[in-house]
Design a protein around this motif. Structure first.
Motif, PDB file in Angstrom:
ATOM      1  N   GLY A  77       0.789  -1.214   0.000  1.00 53.33           N
ATOM      2  CA  GLY A  77       0.000   0.000   0.000  1.00 53.33           C
ATOM      3  C   GLY A  77       0.824   1.269   0.000  1.00 53.33           C
ATOM      4  O   GLY A  77       2.022   1.257   0.291  1.00 53.33           O
ATOM      5  N   LYS A  78       0.168   2.367  -0.334  1.00 58.80           N
ATOM      6  CA  LYS A  78       0.793   3.689  -0.354  1.00 58.80           C
ATOM      7  C   LYS A  78       0.275   4.474   0.847  1.00 58.80           C
ATOM      8  O   LYS A  78      -0.943   4.594   1.045  1.00 58.80           O
ATOM      9  CB  LYS A  78       0.423   4.418  -1.648  1.00 58.80           C
ATOM     10  CG  LYS A  78       1.153   5.728  -1.864  1.00 58.80           C
ATOM     11  CD  LYS A  78       2.587   5.495  -2.276  1.00 58.80           C
ATOM     12  CE  LYS A  78       3.266   6.812  -2.684  1.00 58.80           C
ATOM     13  NZ  LYS A  78       4.685   6.619  -3.060  1.00 58.80           N
ATOM     14  N   ALA A  80      -0.966   7.380   2.582  1.00 56.38           N
ATOM     15  CA  ALA A  80      -1.545   8.651   2.141  1.00 56.38           C
ATOM     16  C   ALA A  80      -1.324   9.754   3.169  1.00 56.38           C
ATOM     17  O   ALA A  80      -1.187  10.927   2.806  1.00 56.38           O
ATOM     18  CB  ALA A  80      -3.039   8.480   1.873  1.00 56.38           C
ATOM     19  N   HIS A  88      -2.775   6.330   7.328  1.00 50.33           N
ATOM     20  CA  HIS A  88      -3.874   5.950   6.441  1.00 50.33           C
ATOM     21  C   HIS A  88      -3.226   5.424   5.174  1.00 50.33           C
ATOM     22  O   HIS A  88      -2.424   6.117   4.528  1.00 50.33           O
ATOM     23  CB  HIS A  88      -4.781   7.137   6.126  1.00 50.33           C
ATOM     24  CG  HIS A  88      -5.960   6.762   5.263  1.00 50.33           C
ATOM     25  ND1 HIS A  88      -7.043   6.061   5.748  1.00 50.33           N
ATOM     26  CD2 HIS A  88      -6.200   6.966   3.929  1.00 50.33           C
ATOM     27  CE1 HIS A  88      -7.906   5.866   4.764  1.00 50.33           C
ATOM     28  NE2 HIS A  88      -7.418   6.408   3.660  1.00 50.33           N
ATOM     29  N   ASN A  90      -3.565   3.452   1.421  1.00 46.12           N
ATOM     30  CA  ASN A  90      -4.419   3.086   0.291  1.00 46.12           C
ATOM     31  C   ASN A  90      -3.810   1.914  -0.467  1.00 46.12           C
ATOM     32  O   ASN A  90      -2.596   1.862  -0.693  1.00 46.12           O
ATOM     33  CB  ASN A  90      -4.586   4.277  -0.659  1.00 46.12           C
ATOM     34  CG  ASN A  90      -5.377   5.410  -0.034  1.00 46.12           C
ATOM     35  OD1 ASN A  90      -6.296   5.181   0.753  1.00 46.12           O
ATOM     36  ND2 ASN A  90      -5.005   6.641  -0.366  1.00 46.12           N
ATOM     37  N   TYR A  92      -4.251  -0.991  -3.846  1.00 43.93           N
ATOM     38  CA  TYR A  92      -4.838  -1.230  -5.158  1.00 43.93           C
ATOM     39  C   TYR A  92      -6.132  -2.017  -4.989  1.00 43.93           C
ATOM     40  O   TYR A  92      -6.202  -2.963  -4.215  1.00 43.93           O
ATOM     41  CB  TYR A  92      -3.863  -2.028  -6.021  1.00 43.93           C
ATOM     42  CG  TYR A  92      -4.398  -2.353  -7.398  1.00 43.93           C
ATOM     43  CD1 TYR A  92      -4.397  -1.398  -8.406  1.00 43.93           C
ATOM     44  CD2 TYR A  92      -4.901  -3.618  -7.680  1.00 43.93           C
ATOM     45  CE1 TYR A  92      -4.878  -1.683  -9.664  1.00 43.93           C
ATOM     46  CE2 TYR A  92      -5.391  -3.925  -8.935  1.00 43.93           C
ATOM     47  CZ  TYR A  92      -5.378  -2.952  -9.927  1.00 43.93           C
ATOM     48  OH  TYR A  92      -5.877  -3.249 -11.170  1.00 43.93           O
ATOM     49  N   ASN A  94      -9.009  -0.177  -4.499  1.00 45.49           N
ATOM     50  CA  ASN A  94      -9.896   0.792  -3.866  1.00 45.49           C
ATOM     51  C   ASN A  94     -10.298   0.391  -2.442  1.00 45.49           C
ATOM     52  O   ASN A  94     -11.465   0.439  -2.069  1.00 45.49           O
ATOM     53  CB  ASN A  94     -11.157   1.018  -4.723  1.00 45.49           C
ATOM     54  CG  ASN A  94     -11.902   2.291  -4.310  1.00 45.49           C
ATOM     55  OD1 ASN A  94     -11.281   3.248  -3.858  1.00 45.49           O
ATOM     56  ND2 ASN A  94     -13.215   2.280  -4.471  1.00 45.49           N
ATOM     57  N   SER A  96      -8.637   0.612   1.846  1.00 45.00           N
ATOM     58  CA  SER A  96      -7.618   1.257   2.669  1.00 45.00           C
ATOM     59  C   SER A  96      -7.598   0.643   4.059  1.00 45.00           C
ATOM     60  O   SER A  96      -8.525  -0.073   4.456  1.00 45.00           O
ATOM     61  CB  SER A  96      -7.888   2.765   2.774  1.00 45.00           C
ATOM     62  OG  SER A  96      -9.140   2.996   3.412  1.00 45.00           O
ATOM     63  N   ASP A  98      -6.200   1.609   8.281  1.00 46.51           N
ATOM     64  CA  ASP A  98      -5.720   2.628   9.202  1.00 46.51           C
ATOM     65  C   ASP A  98      -4.941   1.960  10.327  1.00 46.51           C
ATOM     66  O   ASP A  98      -5.430   1.013  10.957  1.00 46.51           O
ATOM     67  CB  ASP A  98      -6.891   3.429   9.780  1.00 46.51           C
ATOM     68  CG  ASP A  98      -7.544   4.317   8.729  1.00 46.51           C
ATOM     69  OD1 ASP A  98      -6.887   5.282   8.301  1.00 46.51           O
ATOM     70  OD2 ASP A  98      -8.694   4.046   8.337  1.00 46.51           O
TER      71      ASP A  98
END
Length: 245
Positions: A77-78, A80, A88, A90, A92, A94, A96, A98
């Motif tokens: 994940g990236k 954000a 947080h 995100n 691939y 869609n 996420s 926390d």
């Protein structure tokens, strides 16, 4: 008064530094609760599923990357946003996740992908550059398979077996490596049963095992599926009965 004020300011500064350090999410975090549940006995994969699905997180805020492992899949994940120990991330597809640093734990908030989970720093992380999930696997192997096992029955009866955290095994006839099935295709093939891979010189086979307290039974894996179907492995003849010393 000046001395007391100086001490108060120093304490506040030190407290702030300690708080900042404690909230640093970078590094590797493992699902120690799942390991502890597995060690208590019963089915290994059931313990992992009940306290999963994720088994390890690797966080790198400088690169804005966070990766989780569930024993089979990797989620990259990236990040954000990252502030005050709160991330947080995100992914691939869609979705996420926390994460929050809470004292000595990394807390994964409940989401559509799973329930709330808690992670800890590993006491002995895998070497730098090891694949994601390696630190969890190392900790699990050490806790779940560690110690010395006596061969009560089977080839090498009376001998001592050691399953090491790096996946090597000593004293088990005709084998020098092992791997526990945590999830994925091997879990689908063995169904309700726990399975492991045993090999020597990179040649091996799957086996069914059952760990009950200080006893470990290893069975031949019998395939009940047709030739054009996914293998369905079930326990056959018991090959070894081991007892932890």
């Amino acid at each position: 008064m000046r001395s007391a004020l100086a001490l108060s300011l120093l304490a506040a500064i030190l407290s702030g530094c300690a708080s900042h350090a404690d909230r640093n999410p970078d590094g590797t975090w493992i699902n120690q609760i799942a390991i502890d549940a597995a060690v208590k006995g019963g089915n290994l994969r059931e313990a992992l599923l009940a306290n999963g699905p994720n088994l390890e997180w690797q966080v790198n805020t400088k690169a804005s990357q966070a990766t989780y492992s569930n024993g089979f899949e990797l989620g990259e994940g990236k990040i954000a946003s990252a502030a005050n120990g709160k991330l947080h991330i995100n992914f691939y597809g869609n979705f996420s996740e926390d994460l929050t640093v809470d004292g000595d734990e990394l807390l994964q908030a409940a989401s559509d992908s799973g329930p709330e989970q808690h992670f800890e720093r590993p006491e002995s992380p895998a070497p730098e550059g090891a694949p994601p999930g390696s630190s969890f696997e190392k900790a699990l192997y050490g806790a779940y398979m560690g110690g010395k096992w006596t061969i009560v029955s089977g080839d090498g009866q009376g001998g001592i077996v050691q399953f090491l955290p790096d996946g090597s095994v000593q004293g088990l006839p005709d084998n020098d490596r092992y791997a526990l099935c945590l999830a994925g295709d091997c879990a689908a093939m063995s169904g309700e049963y726990d399975s492991m891979w045993l090999e020597k010189n990179e040649q091996g086979n799957p086996w069914i095992f059952a760990r009950k307290g200080k006893q470990l039974e290893i069975f031949q894996a019998v395939n009940e599926a047709e030739s054009d179907q996914m293998p369905q492995l079930r326990p056959g003849q018991r090959r070894w009965l081991l007892e932890q010393k």
